[in-house]
Design an enzyme around this catalytic site. Structure first.
Site, PDB file in Angstrom:
ATOM      1  CG  ASP A  10      -7.332   1.748  -9.296  1.00  0.00           C
ATOM      2  OD1 ASP A  10      -8.366   1.323  -8.758  1.00  0.00           O
ATOM      3  OD2 ASP A  10      -6.943   2.928  -9.184  1.00  0.00           O
ATOM      4  CG  ASP A  12     -12.405   5.950 -10.575  1.00  0.00           C
ATOM      5  OD1 ASP A  12     -12.850   5.876 -11.735  1.00  0.00           O
ATOM      6  OD2 ASP A  12     -13.107   5.744  -9.570  1.00  0.00           O
ATOM      7  CE1 TYR A  21     -16.147   8.609  -2.971  1.00  0.00           C
ATOM      8  CE2 TYR A  21     -15.899  10.993  -2.894  1.00  0.00           C
ATOM      9  CZ  TYR A  21     -15.753   9.752  -2.306  1.00  0.00           C
ATOM     10  OH  TYR A  21     -15.219   9.653  -1.049  1.00  0.00           O
ATOM     11  CB  THR A  52     -12.516  -0.130  -9.334  1.00  0.00           C
ATOM     12  OG1 THR A  52     -12.739   1.223  -8.943  1.00  0.00           O
ATOM     13  CG2 THR A  52     -13.838  -0.757  -9.765  1.00  0.00           C
ATOM     14  CB  ALA A  55     -15.737   4.540  -1.008  1.00  0.00           C
ATOM     15  CB  CYS A  91     -14.650  -3.288  -2.803  1.00  0.00           C
ATOM     16  SG  CYS A  91     -15.012  -3.395  -1.027  1.00  0.00           S
ATOM     17  NE  ARG A 110     -11.919   1.232   1.507  1.00  0.00           N
ATOM     18  CZ  ARG A 110     -12.211   2.041   0.486  1.00  0.00           C
ATOM     19  NH1 ARG A 110     -13.033   1.632  -0.449  1.00  0.00           N
ATOM     20  NH2 ARG A 110     -11.698   3.247   0.413  1.00  0.00           N
ATOM     21  CE  LYS A 111      -8.324  -1.374  -5.663  1.00  0.00           C
ATOM     22  NZ  LYS A 111      -8.030  -0.799  -6.976  1.00  0.00           N
ATOM     23  CG  ASP A 136      -4.279   5.644  -9.018  1.00  0.00           C
ATOM     24  OD1 ASP A 136      -4.747   4.645  -8.421  1.00  0.00           O
ATOM     25  OD2 ASP A 136      -4.904   6.719  -9.136  1.00  0.00           O
TER      26      ASP A 136
END
Length: 177
Positions: A10, A12, A21, A52, A55, A91, A110-111, A136
């Protein structure tokens, strides 16, 4: 051996500090031991692949081009340490995206859905059984499990210490799930 080994990461909160963001290369701040972890991954012969959710693109906070510039800055910095991220999968879809083209109730990429991981597996000839994911959040681990990949939670500290404990022939760190 049926395919290549990969470590999915991942972004961030695992590789870089999550400032909310995060997209501006000027705000790139690595997690402790992240650059060293990337060097370990590459030295061990693994592909390093970022998966990652982004959004912020769908919400209109930044553009896809800005995200790509952030990824390029990451790899420029990693090159100074003799390594690089092999691929970035992202995504931008989100159920509450302000940009209609990115609004999707449950996008397969999207996870916690495994779409990004499955695409990377197909694109790179990866063997899920010889690979792992570090995230995380529980959504990261769920996406990994759904793709047939072992998932581990990074709970802070030095990322390279976690990687050392997860590489074959080394004792497990106890932080995985």
């Amino acid at each position: 051996m049926t395919g290549r080994s990969a470590i999915f990461l991942d972004r961030d909160g695992v590789l870089n500090v999550d400032h909310g963001y995060t997209h501006d290369p000027a705000s790139l701040q690595w997690q402790p031991g992240a650059r060293e972890a990337m060097a370990l991954i590459k030295q061990a012969g693994y592909l390093a692949i970022v998966v990652t959710n982004q959004a912020g693109i769908g919400r209109g906070y930044y553009t896809e081009a800005q995200m790509h510039a952030f990824h390029e800055a990451m790899n420029r910095d990693l090159a100074r340490h003799g390594c690089a991220i092999d691929a970035f999968y992202f995504c931008a879809y989100h159920p509450e995206a302000s940009r209609p083209e990115f609004r999707h109730r449950d996008h397969p990429d999207r996870k916690p859905n495994p779409g990004m991981i499955l695409k990377a597996i197909a694109d790179w000839g990866i063997d899920p059984a010889r690979s792992l994911l570090i995230g995380d959040r529980d959504t990261d681990v769920t996406a990994a499990r759904r793709a047939g990949v072992a998932g581990h939670i990074y709970q802070g500290g030095r990322l390279d210490d976690l990687i050392r404990g997860l590489l074959p022939g080394r004792p497990a760190s106890g932080s995985g799930r």
